[in-house]
Design an enzyme around this catalytic site. Structure first.
Site, short mmCIF file in Angstrom:
data_model
loop_
_atom_site.label_atom_id
_atom_site.label_comp_id
_atom_site.label_asym_id
_atom_site.label_seq_id
_atom_site.Cartn_x
_atom_site.Cartn_y
_atom_site.Cartn_z
N GLY A 142 34.25 35.23 42.95
CA GLY A 142 33.90 33.88 42.98
C GLY A 142 35.24 33.11 43.12
N THR A 143 36.37 33.47 42.58
CA THR A 143 37.60 32.86 42.83
C THR A 143 37.84 32.64 44.22
OG1 THR A 143 38.40 33.47 40.77
CG2 THR A 143 40.04 32.74 42.31
N THR A 165 30.79 32.70 33.57
CA THR A 165 30.50 34.13 34.45
C THR A 165 30.57 33.87 35.88
OG1 THR A 165 28.74 34.48 32.66
CG2 THR A 165 28.55 35.42 34.89
N THR A 166 30.90 35.07 36.45
CA THR A 166 31.26 35.07 37.97
C THR A 166 30.19 35.53 38.76
OG1 THR A 166 32.35 37.07 37.95
CG2 THR A 166 33.72 34.85 37.68
N HIS A 188 40.54 43.57 42.48
CA HIS A 188 40.09 43.65 41.10
C HIS A 188 39.95 45.02 40.98
CE1 HIS A 188 39.26 39.19 41.65
NE2 HIS A 188 39.37 39.22 40.18
N LYS A 222 34.29 45.76 38.83
CA LYS A 222 33.95 44.57 39.16
C LYS A 222 32.51 44.78 40.25
CE LYS A 222 35.24 39.91 40.62
NZ LYS A 222 34.54 39.17 39.79
N GLY A 280 30.66 42.31 25.43
CA GLY A 280 31.37 42.40 26.95
C GLY A 280 32.98 42.37 26.58
N LYS A 281 33.52 42.81 27.57
CA LYS A 281 35.09 42.92 27.53
C LYS A 281 35.65 41.52 27.38
CE LYS A 281 35.84 47.12 30.31
NZ LYS A 281 36.19 47.83 31.80
N MET A 282 35.17 40.58 28.08
CA MET A 282 35.55 39.10 27.97
C MET A 282 35.23 38.62 26.40
SD MET A 282 37.52 38.32 30.13
CE MET A 282 37.74 36.42 29.47
N ASN A 327 37.06 29.95 38.45
CA ASN A 327 38.12 30.82 37.70
C ASN A 327 38.81 29.72 36.78
OD1 ASN A 327 41.05 31.92 37.14
ND2 ASN A 327 40.24 33.36 38.50
#
Length: 254
Positions: free
Chosen positions: A154-155, A88-89, A144, A148, A11-13, A113
């Site tokens: 979540g933050t 993960t969020t 965002h 998303k 994934g991107k992250m 976060n």
């Protein structure tokens, strides 16, 4: 040398974490977990579809994937007595409960976060509530990118819960206002989500009082701020005993 298994490696992250780890000398990614193996040859480490397929010895797992991966990860980590960075969020209440339950057996790092700046924002929000008290209305706005899926973030929930803690959990969360046909009450915390373009992440807390407004905010300009936090959390967690840890614990160790 800390050996990391990276869940969500494709994934991107996952890509960002891999790039940053490759620049460090105190850790390395020895294996990855991802439901897709189409880009396996570009990672520099083997990719497996499930945690129990892992063949390499690892010291800690970083998960930046999807909430659906959580059950297998928790089971695997508890079986192998491995620390888990749950980055993960979008977790629901049951999933958060499962994360907290697993921390009675293994070290788990869990926060809404991974950014140092966001955690400072959280602390500032708590302080603002102590000073401003009941006299100010509180609204949280987050922005965002258009990919998303969870909203509010979540933050945002992490920030709202921290604020609500100061009110002894007496505040009610109101998500947008399109179907609320009445004046705003004092016991609300407004929550608003914006999705568009490639916005990495912006969070703003508004304290609106009589003839004055106080705003505190944070903007992430790249995903690196979250990746750095996750990597540092993994190195910190490696030497921890079973329990639930967050960014405040990491900051104390620096």
């Amino acid at each position: 040398m800390t050996r990391i298994a990276l869940s969500g490696a494709l994934g991107k992250m996952g890509r960002v974490i891999t790039e940053l780890v490759n620049q460090r000398g105190d850790c390395r990614i020895v294996s990855g977990i991802d439901v897709s193996d189409s880009a396996e040859k570009t990672t520099g480490f083997p990719i497996y579809r499930k945690p129990f397929d892992l063949k390499e010895d690892v010291d800690v797992i970083i998960d930046f994937s999807h909430p659906s991966a959580l059950p297998d990860l928790l089971t695997y980590c508890k079986t192998k007595n491995l620390p888990l960075v749950a980055a993960t969020t979008g977790y629901n209440k049951d999933e958060v409960s499962n994360i907290k339950g697993a921390s009675t057996q293994i070290p788990v790092f869990f926060t809404g976060n991974m950014s140092l700046g966001i955690n400072l924002l959280q602390d500032l929000a708590r302080r603002a509530v102590r000073v401003l008290g009941e006299q100010f209305d509180i609204e949280i706005i987050e922005k965002h990118h258009n990919l998303k899926k969870d909203a509010p973030s979540g933050t945002s929930h992490m920030l709202a819960e921290s604020i609500n803690d100061e009110f002894k959990d007496k505040r009610q969360y109101i998500y947008d206002r399109h179907n609320v046909l009445k004046s705003r009450s004092k016991n609300e915390i407004g929550m608003h989500a914006v999705r568009g373009g490639t916005i990495v992440g912006e969070h703003e807390i508004i304290f609106a009082g009589h003839d004055e407004v106080i705003t505190i905010s944070h903007s992430a300009l790249s995903k690196e701020v979250f990746a750095v936090g996750a990597i540092n959390a993994a190195l910190f967690l490696k030497s921890c005993h079973k329990g639930l840890y967050d960014m405040s614990d990491l900051l104390k160790s620096l």
